[in-house]
Design an enzyme around this catalytic site. Structure first.
Site, mmCIF file in Angstrom:
data_model
loop_
_atom_site.group_PDB
_atom_site.id
_atom_site.type_symbol
_atom_site.label_atom_id
_atom_site.label_comp_id
_atom_site.label_asym_id
_atom_site.label_seq_id
_atom_site.Cartn_x
_atom_site.Cartn_y
_atom_site.Cartn_z
ATOM 1 C CB THR A 127 -0.910 0.016 1.250
ATOM 2 O OG1 THR A 127 -1.557 1.286 1.375
ATOM 3 C CG2 THR A 127 -0.093 -0.226 2.515
ATOM 4 C CG ASP A 128 -1.196 4.909 -0.983
ATOM 5 O OD1 ASP A 128 -1.708 4.327 0.001
ATOM 6 O OD2 ASP A 128 -1.849 5.665 -1.734
ATOM 7 C CD GLU A 129 -3.312 3.677 4.475
ATOM 8 O OE1 GLU A 129 -3.124 3.879 5.690
ATOM 9 O OE2 GLU A 129 -4.386 3.278 3.994
ATOM 10 C CE1 TYR A 151 -2.989 -2.324 5.959
ATOM 11 C CE2 TYR A 151 -3.190 0.024 5.481
ATOM 12 C CZ TYR A 151 -3.092 -1.286 5.041
ATOM 13 O OH TYR A 151 -3.100 -1.565 3.696
ATOM 14 C CE LYS A 155 0.280 -4.689 3.186
ATOM 15 N NZ LYS A 155 0.064 -6.083 2.683
ATOM 16 C CG LEU A 191 -14.914 7.498 2.165
ATOM 17 C CD1 LEU A 191 -13.915 8.534 2.616
ATOM 18 C CD2 LEU A 191 -15.400 7.846 0.770
#
Length: 329
Positions: A127-129, A151, A155, A191
């Site tokens: 993920t980009d997070e 989270y 990752k 969302l």
């Protein structure tokens, strides 16, 4: 070819599996597909119903942290595509233990088994997070990781493990990092499905803070095509970004959902901002575009309208698992 797909009954993993078994991906038409999924709240066999009777599909309910199951399934596998993960940021803030177990220990268990079995390719989906927030511009693949949520930290840890297994053991690992996904079959804690289903029921939607948090949106079909390109042609030991090319603030996205669902601003309920809420994510996708020919095909306006229509016409899928919560963005 035999492919092991972890988390293949989840939102993104099931889309990938349906694509394989529907003959969408070039040269994979006769692939034997093994799905390993624990069937937590986010995994659902209904997600695989359109291809459940395909003779090339084998489903196994099990935990990626279980070395016995993982070792058994890894035999004679050519490719592993690793989707299985805990992903909801709010849940990780409330209790990070399952995120560490699944995302870190589970990934480690898979990597060890893959190295022992000598699999030809291992694609780790991330993920980009993991980069944290970026004020301007876009993250390139060589940027340092700075995760801000439990989270994202879990990752980032699994990304480092995957790349370490390539450098240490020669396991042919590629890592993909994607922007925010949307599309059919996404759990209603996220969302777009949360807001869409609330609005379809005439309810309010919970918007975090001032709504200025910005995300790049990626249709799940484009994401899975990107993963297939990396699995087929990506370089071992490399990281590839997969983005959608549509950056919106949460407030702007909410406005578009209101319009599609025929609601107005009175349906928006402001809620306190999340702890450690990253302001903006953005990925540079020039590497995967130049090397592998990836580009997003689905326009956000069409994809969003089609997604809302899917939830409108698949109430039997989402009503039993509907949650009342704020949403990950």
């Amino acid at each position: 070819m035999r492919i092991l797909v972890t988390g293949g009954a989840g939102f993104i993993g099931s889309h990938f599996v349906r694509g394989i078994l529907s003959g969408v991906y070039p040269y994979w038409e006769n692939t034997q597909t093994l799905v390993l999924d624990k069937l937590t709240y986010a995994g659902n066999l209904d997600n695989l119903a359109p291809v459940a009777n395909q003779r090339n599909l084998t489903f196994v309910q099990g935990d990626i942290c279980d070395p016995v199951i993982v070792d058994k399934l890894m035999r004679d596998v050519n490719l592993v595509v690793h989707f299985a993960a805990e992903t909801h940021v709010d849940r990780s803030i409330a209790d990070a233990s399952e995120f560490v177990r699944t995302n870190v220990q589970g990934t480690f268990t898979l990597l060890e088994a893959a190295a022992r079995a000598g699999v030809d390719r291992f694609v780790h989906v991330s993920t980009d997070e993991v980069y944290g927030s970026i004020e301007h511009g876009a993250w390139a693949e060589d940027q340092p990781l700075s995760p801000n949520s439990p989270y994202a930290a879990s990752k980032a840890s699994s990304d480092h493990l995957a790349l370490a297994f390539h450098r240490t053991h020669g396991l042919p690992v590629s890592v993909t990092r994607c922007s925010n996904n949307y599309g059919p079959y996404q759990h209603t804690e996220k969302l777009i499905p949360l807001f869409a289903t609330n609005l379809l029921d005439g309810l309010t939607v919970p918007l975090y803070g001032d709504g200025r948090n910005s995300r790049d949106w990626l249709h799940v079909d484009d994401h899975c095509r990107g993963i297939q390109l990396v699995a087929s042609k990506g370089r071992a030991g490399d990281i590839y970004h997969i983005g959608g090319g549509t950056e919106l603030t949460n407030a702007t996205l909410t406005g578009q959902l209101l319009d599609i669902c025929g609601a107005d601003a009175s349906a928006v309920r402001r809620v306190p901002d999340r702890k450690g809420h990253d302001l903006r994510y953005c990925l540079d996708i020039s590497k995967i575009s130049t090397e592998l020919g990836y580009f997003p095909r689905i326009s956000f306006s069409d994809g969003l309208a089609d997604t809302v229509e899917w939830y409108r016409t698949h109430r039997d899928w989402w009503e039993p698992r509907k949650v009342s919560t704020t949403a990950t963005t």
